[in-house]
Motif scaffolding. Structure first.
Motif, PDB file in Angstrom:
ATOM      1  N   THR A  31      -1.436  11.361  -5.229  1.00 32.67           N
ATOM      2  CA  THR A  31      -0.689  10.658  -6.262  1.00 32.67           C
ATOM      3  C   THR A  31       0.677  10.239  -5.734  1.00 32.67           C
ATOM      4  OG1 THR A  31      -1.801  11.965  -7.967  1.00 32.67           O
ATOM      5  CG2 THR A  31       0.204  10.802  -8.606  1.00 32.67           C
ATOM      6  N   ALA A  32       1.092   9.021  -6.080  1.00 40.10           N
ATOM      7  CA  ALA A  32       2.369   8.488  -5.607  1.00 40.10           C
ATOM      8  C   ALA A  32       3.510   9.062  -6.439  1.00 40.10           C
ATOM      9  CB  ALA A  32       2.362   6.967  -5.668  1.00 40.10           C
ATOM     10  N   VAL A  33       3.794  10.331  -6.242  1.00 42.59           N
ATOM     11  CA  VAL A  33       4.939  10.984  -6.858  1.00 42.59           C
ATOM     12  C   VAL A  33       5.691  11.732  -5.769  1.00 42.59           C
ATOM     13  CG1 VAL A  33       3.942  11.208  -9.161  1.00 42.59           C
ATOM     14  CG2 VAL A  33       3.528  12.992  -7.460  1.00 42.59           C
ATOM     15  N   GLY A  34       6.932  12.103  -6.072  1.00 48.17           N
ATOM     16  CA  GLY A  34       7.739  12.734  -5.039  1.00 48.17           C
ATOM     17  C   GLY A  34       8.122  11.706  -3.997  1.00 48.17           C
ATOM     18  N   LEU A  35       8.123  12.103  -2.742  1.00 46.64           N
ATOM     19  CA  LEU A  35       8.491  11.208  -1.650  1.00 46.64           C
ATOM     20  C   LEU A  35       7.244  10.605  -1.013  1.00 46.64           C
ATOM     21  CD1 LEU A  35      10.973  10.225   0.084  1.00 46.64           C
ATOM     22  CD2 LEU A  35      10.311  12.005   1.705  1.00 46.64           C
ATOM     23  N   TYR A  36       7.248   9.297  -0.830  1.00 48.95           N
ATOM     24  CA  TYR A  36       6.145   8.598  -0.159  1.00 48.95           C
ATOM     25  C   TYR A  36       6.695   7.317   0.453  1.00 48.95           C
ATOM     26  CZ  TYR A  36       6.056   6.084  -4.655  1.00 48.95           C
ATOM     27  OH  TYR A  36       6.397   5.387  -5.777  1.00 48.95           O
ATOM     28  N   MET A  37       5.824   6.530   1.083  1.00 51.35           N
ATOM     29  CA  MET A  37       6.255   5.309   1.753  1.00 51.35           C
ATOM     30  C   MET A  37       5.414   4.142   1.258  1.00 51.35           C
ATOM     31  SD  MET A  37       6.891   4.675   5.850  1.00 51.35           S
ATOM     32  CE  MET A  37       5.169   4.716   6.360  1.00 51.35           C
ATOM     33  N   ASP A  85      14.662  20.404  -5.422  1.00 52.27           N
ATOM     34  CA  ASP A  85      13.477  21.138  -4.977  1.00 52.27           C
ATOM     35  C   ASP A  85      12.314  20.704  -5.862  1.00 52.27           C
ATOM     36  OD1 ASP A  85      11.596  22.822  -3.962  1.00 52.27           O
ATOM     37  OD2 ASP A  85      12.659  24.681  -4.419  1.00 52.27           O
ATOM     38  N   ILE A  86      11.500  19.767  -5.362  1.00 49.16           N
ATOM     39  CA  ILE A  86      10.362  19.251  -6.115  1.00 49.16           C
ATOM     40  C   ILE A  86       9.123  19.323  -5.240  1.00 49.16           C
ATOM     41  CG2 ILE A  86      11.762  17.734  -7.572  1.00 49.16           C
ATOM     42  CD1 ILE A  86      11.038  15.423  -5.789  1.00 49.16           C
ATOM     43  N   THR A  87       7.980  19.576  -5.866  1.00 48.01           N
ATOM     44  CA  THR A  87       6.717  19.713  -5.146  1.00 48.01           C
ATOM     45  C   THR A  87       5.675  18.817  -5.797  1.00 48.01           C
ATOM     46  OG1 THR A  87       7.216  22.006  -4.576  1.00 48.01           O
ATOM     47  CG2 THR A  87       4.933  21.302  -4.352  1.00 48.01           C
ATOM     48  N   ALA A  88       5.125  17.890  -5.028  1.00 46.61           N
ATOM     49  CA  ALA A  88       4.026  17.052  -5.497  1.00 46.61           C
ATOM     50  C   ALA A  88       2.740  17.857  -5.390  1.00 46.61           C
ATOM     51  CB  ALA A  88       3.942  15.772  -4.678  1.00 46.61           C
ATOM     52  N   ILE A 121       0.848  -1.187   0.000  1.00 47.96           N
ATOM     53  CA  ILE A 121       0.000   0.000   0.000  1.00 47.96           C
ATOM     54  C   ILE A 121       0.885   1.238   0.000  1.00 47.96           C
ATOM     55  CG2 ILE A 121      -1.943  -1.111   1.149  1.00 47.96           C
ATOM     56  CD1 ILE A 121      -1.060   0.070   3.762  1.00 47.96           C
ATOM     57  N   VAL A 122       0.377   2.318  -0.585  1.00 47.95           N
ATOM     58  CA  VAL A 122       1.106   3.579  -0.678  1.00 47.95           C
ATOM     59  C   VAL A 122       0.664   4.487   0.460  1.00 47.95           C
ATOM     60  CG1 VAL A 122       1.478   5.648  -2.054  1.00 47.95           C
ATOM     61  CG2 VAL A 122       1.432   3.407  -3.158  1.00 47.95           C
ATOM     62  N   ASN A 123       1.628   4.998   1.187  1.00 45.97           N
ATOM     63  CA  ASN A 123       1.364   5.872   2.327  1.00 45.97           C
ATOM     64  C   ASN A 123       1.912   7.260   2.003  1.00 45.97           C
ATOM     65  OD1 ASN A 123       1.075   7.113   4.824  1.00 45.97           O
ATOM     66  ND2 ASN A 123       1.657   5.283   5.974  1.00 45.97           N
ATOM     67  N   ILE A 124       0.999   8.225   1.851  1.00 49.92           N
ATOM     68  CA  ILE A 124       1.385   9.602   1.554  1.00 49.92           C
ATOM     69  C   ILE A 124       1.785  10.308   2.853  1.00 49.92           C
ATOM     70  CG2 ILE A 124       0.608  11.791   0.560  1.00 49.92           C
ATOM     71  CD1 ILE A 124       0.881   9.530  -1.451  1.00 49.92           C
ATOM     72  N   PRO A 125       2.815  11.144   2.850  1.00 49.12           N
ATOM     73  CA  PRO A 125       3.222  11.832   4.091  1.00 49.12           C
ATOM     74  C   PRO A 125       2.088  12.656   4.695  1.00 49.12           C
ATOM     75  CG  PRO A 125       4.873  12.132   2.378  1.00 49.12           C
ATOM     76  CD  PRO A 125       3.689  11.500   1.712  1.00 49.12           C
ATOM     77  N   ARG A 126       2.022  12.640   6.004  1.00 52.80           N
ATOM     78  CA  ARG A 126       1.063  13.480   6.709  1.00 52.80           C
ATOM     79  C   ARG A 126       1.527  14.918   6.795  1.00 52.80           C
ATOM     80  NH1 ARG A 126      -3.078  11.733  10.295  1.00 52.80           N
ATOM     81  NH2 ARG A 126      -3.667   9.604   9.821  1.00 52.80           N
ATOM     82  N   GLY A 127       2.810  15.133   6.695  1.00 52.50           N
ATOM     83  CA  GLY A 127       3.337  16.489   6.767  1.00 52.50           C
ATOM     84  C   GLY A 127       4.762  16.543   6.272  1.00 52.50           C
ATOM     85  N   MET A 128       5.086  17.619   5.546  1.00 54.21           N
ATOM     86  CA  MET A 128       6.454  17.867   5.104  1.00 54.21           C
ATOM     87  C   MET A 128       6.756  19.326   5.378  1.00 54.21           C
ATOM     88  SD  MET A 128       6.689  15.681   1.512  1.00 54.21           S
ATOM     89  CE  MET A 128       8.468  15.852   1.390  1.00 54.21           C
ATOM     90  N   SER A 129       7.805  19.578   6.159  1.00 52.89           N
ATOM     91  CA  SER A 129       8.180  20.943   6.534  1.00 52.89           C
ATOM     92  C   SER A 129       9.675  21.111   6.353  1.00 52.89           C
ATOM     93  CB  SER A 129       7.789  21.243   7.985  1.00 52.89           C
ATOM     94  OG  SER A 129       6.403  21.027   8.192  1.00 52.89           O
TER      95      SER A 129
END
Length: 277
Positions: free
Chosen positions: A265-271, A257-260, A101-109
């Motif tokens: 969508t499973a792009v950028g950084l995810y788990m 420097d990338i912004t999803a 399963i794809v887990n999208i970040p809850r927060g990125m700071s």
């Protein structure tokens, strides 16, 4: 005129001429008592107001003090899978296999070593709708020699407790659809990933370089390239737990420097979470 000798009159105290003269001493004492009572009451009121304001200001300072997590973050999250371990302790035999399963970040700071007290704004971009401004749920991965990105996940589901971090960047021609690449120098886009020493939910409203949790372990290194997906080795992740990481430059310099733009969508950084039971 009589020859009789006139006798001198006896001395006497003059009588008051009117009622005001009689009541004046009593009235002076009453007025003095009222005046001093009023002064005392005013002083007490001023002292009370000062004490109340001091308590309010002190309470505000405690509430808005710079802490990496809110007071409720120490509470354990409710577990919706209670007693599942008893069901899967060997009494139930199943050979079913589930995909990851794809887990999208809850927060990125972001945090900056050059500005250790700066709190970066969360979701600075907004859409203007008929209901007002709606924040865009974007996820920015920005790493430079001074800036690191803090990312946090909450492990989902039951029996999917084998996790790994993934970085996916679409082809350059798709830039601006699901992902916006502001800076990507493929020869220097190398990012170290560190596990942070915290199990609490981080508060992006107070997260700075100074308040960020310390690094606990080096998870691996991610290389960013167009039209490629890079995945780190997996690690154990308890269901329902919070997992926090810091992404920093690998070496003396890097450019990433990338912004999803799409929140799901499973792009950028995810788990990714893989089946364990």
């Amino acid at each position: 005129m009589s020859s009789q000798t006139l006798q001198p009159r006896a001395k006497y105290a003059p009588l008051p001429q009117d009622d005001e003269t009689i009541e004046k001493p009593a009235e002076s004492k009453t007025y003095a008592l009222i005046r001093w009572s009023t002064i005392v009451l005013l002083l007490c009121t001023v002292v009370d107001v000062f004490l109340v304001l001091s308590l309010v200001l002190r309470s505000d300072r405690e509430v808005f003090s710079s802490t990496p997590a809110s007071p409720t973050s120490a509470l354990e999250m409710p577990n919706m899978y209670i007693n599942f371990d008893k069901l899967y302790n060997g009494t139930i035999q199943e050979n079913r296999t589930f995909p990851p399963i794809v887990n999208i970040p809850r927060g990125m700071s972001q945090v900056s070593s050059a500005q250790p007290n700066k709190v970066f704004p969360q979701w600075p971009e907004s859409w203007l709708t008929i209901y007002g401004s709606v924040p865009i749920n974007s996820r920015r991965l920005w790493v430079s020699p001074e800036v690191s990105t803090i990312v946090q996940f909450r492990v989902m589901d039951y029996g999917m407790e084998n996790c790994s971090l993934v970085l996916t960047i679409p082809p350059a021609a798709e830039n601006g659809t699901d992902i916006l690449v502001s800076d990507l120098r493929e020869d220097q886009a190398r990012v170290d990933v560190w596990a942070l020493s915290t199990s609490k939910r981080l508060d992006p409203q107070t997260l700075t370089w100074k308040t960020c949790p310390t690094r606990a372990a080096h998870v691996g290194m991610l290389a960013a390239s167009y039209n490629e997906t890079h995945e780190l080795p997996s690690f154990a992740c308890r269901s329902g737990s919070y997992q926090a990481f810091e992404l920093s430059c690998a070496g003396s310099g890097c450019g990433l420097d990338i912004t999803a733009l799409n929140g799901q969508t499973a792009v950028g950084l995810y788990m990714r979470q893989y089946q364990t039971k």
